[in-house]
Structures are given as structure tokens and as C-alpha cells.
Design a protein around this motif. Sequence first.
Motif, mmCIF file in Angstrom:
data_model
loop_
_atom_site.group_PDB
_atom_site.id
_atom_site.type_symbol
_atom_site.label_atom_id
_atom_site.label_comp_id
_atom_site.label_asym_id
_atom_site.label_seq_id
_atom_site.Cartn_x
_atom_site.Cartn_y
_atom_site.Cartn_z
ATOM 1 N N GLY A 122 10.714 48.393 34.435
ATOM 2 C CA GLY A 122 10.475 48.463 35.873
ATOM 3 C C GLY A 122 11.316 47.502 36.687
ATOM 4 O O GLY A 122 11.076 47.333 37.891
ATOM 5 N N ALA A 123 12.316 46.885 36.062
ATOM 6 C CA ALA A 123 13.059 45.805 36.726
ATOM 7 C C ALA A 123 14.025 46.292 37.804
ATOM 8 O O ALA A 123 14.377 45.538 38.705
ATOM 9 C CB ALA A 123 13.822 44.974 35.691
ATOM 10 N N SER A 124 14.490 47.548 37.720
ATOM 11 C CA SER A 124 15.461 48.050 38.697
ATOM 12 C C SER A 124 15.402 49.564 38.766
ATOM 13 O O SER A 124 15.233 50.237 37.739
ATOM 14 C CB SER A 124 16.890 47.623 38.306
ATOM 15 N N LYS A 125 15.595 50.081 39.971
ATOM 16 C CA LYS A 125 15.672 51.543 40.125
ATOM 17 C C LYS A 125 16.919 52.098 39.450
ATOM 18 O O LYS A 125 17.006 53.300 39.181
ATOM 19 C CB LYS A 125 15.661 51.927 41.603
ATOM 20 N N ASN A 126 17.890 51.244 39.165
ATOM 21 C CA ASN A 126 19.119 51.688 38.500
ATOM 22 C C ASN A 126 19.007 51.691 36.985
ATOM 23 O O ASN A 126 19.929 52.148 36.309
ATOM 24 C CB ASN A 126 20.299 50.806 38.924
ATOM 25 N N LEU A 127 17.900 51.171 36.457
ATOM 26 C CA LEU A 127 17.693 51.209 35.009
ATOM 27 C C LEU A 127 17.206 52.599 34.632
ATOM 28 O O LEU A 127 16.109 53.011 35.026
ATOM 29 C CB LEU A 127 16.677 50.146 34.581
ATOM 30 N N LYS A 128 18.013 53.323 33.887
ATOM 31 C CA LYS A 128 17.748 54.740 33.631
ATOM 32 C C LYS A 128 17.382 55.062 32.188
ATOM 33 O O LYS A 128 16.930 56.164 31.904
ATOM 34 C CB LYS A 128 18.976 55.571 34.006
ATOM 35 N N CYS A 129 17.610 54.123 31.257
ATOM 36 C CA CYS A 129 17.392 54.465 29.855
ATOM 37 C C CYS A 129 17.101 53.220 29.029
ATOM 38 O O CYS A 129 17.767 52.192 29.187
ATOM 39 C CB CYS A 129 18.623 55.185 29.303
ATOM 40 N N LEU A 130 16.102 53.330 28.139
ATOM 41 C CA LEU A 130 15.788 52.295 27.166
ATOM 42 C C LEU A 130 16.308 52.749 25.805
ATOM 43 O O LEU A 130 16.045 53.878 25.387
ATOM 44 C CB LEU A 130 14.279 52.053 27.087
#
Length: 296
Positions: free
Chosen positions: A149-157
Motif C-alpha cells: 500500500g506504499a504507492s499507487k505506482n506499486l503494481k506488482c509483488l
Amino acid sequence: TTGKMRLFRPLRSVLYMPASNKRALDKSLSSIKADAFIYDLEDAVAPNKKDVAREQAVGVCEQVWEIRQQNSQNGLSPQTVIRVNGTTTSWYQDDIAAVASSAADVVLLPKTETPEDIHQIDIAMDGKKQIWCMLETPKGILNAEKIAGASKNLKCLVMGTVDLANEVRCEPNVPGRWNIMQSLQTVVLAARVHNCMALDGVYINLTDDEGLKHECVQGRELGFDGKTLIHPKTVDIANEIFSPSAEQIETAKNVLQAYEDAKASGAGVAVLNGKLVEELHTRNARRILEIANSLA
């Protein structure tokens, strides 16, 4: 040139490519049918090759971008990802500076352990790149939901199962992976909470196709969207197993039709083949058809 945020694209097969190997990079431009390529500056590259790897990774992303412009297939070509070296290494600052100004679609951060790691790289990218992160340490796994949940730009784990097993001191490559099952499920849960994609870790035995198939099926059953890979010959297997089957596609269409018919007739519930169809079933059906349509 700067990379653009991409249209929806499945991530069934995501292939690591050592960015120091020019011949391998050239193959990614034509003959390998992966959904994404991770041009690796980290584990796969020797210290004395880091600079040339960085230069070549940036170069191949530029070539992919140019090919997209020529073919007008921006939504169809594989995603380009550059995995940088870790935040504590001497190469990190040069890596992120190069990626930020490159045509890469995605920056992949290894050994992510805190939301702050994501905040730092998001600022370095000026909010203009997709971010993927690797979860491959005990601290990273335990912080997975906060990281996701750290950034809206984080798209994939991205699961780093090899490093994780080493860090946890558990036996690697145990059949069924029961000894890291909690970590696998934790990452999928974190991804779903924050609407990210989730990629399973690599299968390292390149002589065991049956083992790879079983692990891909297990990953799909756990909820992963695809698998990270270390050899081009494994791409077809991952693509097949993480693609919707003809039967799944047909069922998804029937679910949506039954639900719409029930709504149109004023019926309280929809029934298909003796089973209730609720709104939650339509969400999964739409997801299956979205994947299928993107592959058509």
C-alpha cells in the motif's frame, strides 16, 4: 525517452535476463514470447559487469520502445522491467538514475523490507514509472501489506523464494513448498488488498519440466498471476498454465449471461448448472475474459 504506463497485460511468464549478456537481451526483442522481461542488474551480474549491464539494459528498453512506435502495438508488446541493485549497494544510485530517464516500463526493487523503500524509489522515479518489488526476506514478508500500500505506482509483488528460503534457513526446493506456504499466501493476500499483481518465485531445476508444471499449477491455485522464470524454454509452460482454458472462458461467458438474464427478468438470484451465481462470481468471470481478450 520515458516509459509509459501500460494497458492491462497479463503477467503469466516473466523472464529474468542478465543484462550483462548482450546475446540474451537481443533474443528478448524477437524470439521469446514472455509477457515481461526483467533485465537484471543485480544477482545475475558480476560486480565488474555492473556498468555495462546498466548501459545494455537501458539500451534494450529503448529498442523495445522504438519497436512499439513502429508497430503501433503499445498494448501488445512485453513489459520491460529493470531490476536495480539493492538500496544498500554502491550501485543503487547510478541504477535508479539510469532507470528514471530510460524507456523501461517498470523498476523492480530487490529485497524490499519497508514502505520507506518504496517511497524512496517512487520519488527517484518522479512518480513516472511503475514499481514492482521483491519480497524475499523475513522482514519483507512480515511487512508485505504495508509495502503493497506504499504507492499507487506499486503494481506488482514478486516472490523471491530462493533468497527467502536461505534467509529463513529452511530447506530449499521442498516438494509442495509447504515450508514457505505461509509466505506465499501472505504475499498474495497483500497484493489483493491493494489491487496489485502477484508473481510466484522461480523454479530452479531446469531439467524437470513436470516439476515446473506442478509448481505453476500450485502458484495459479494459490492466486498468483504468473511465474518468474530463469530460462526461455520454460516460458511456454508458464503461458499455458496461467492462461484461461477454453472451458474457463466458456464458463465465464455463461456466468455473465446468467447473471444479466436474471437481472433483466427481475429474478432475485441467478442459477447456472444448478449453482447460484452472485455478483462476486461475475467479478472473477470478467477478470478471466479480460485476460483472454488481451491474449486474443
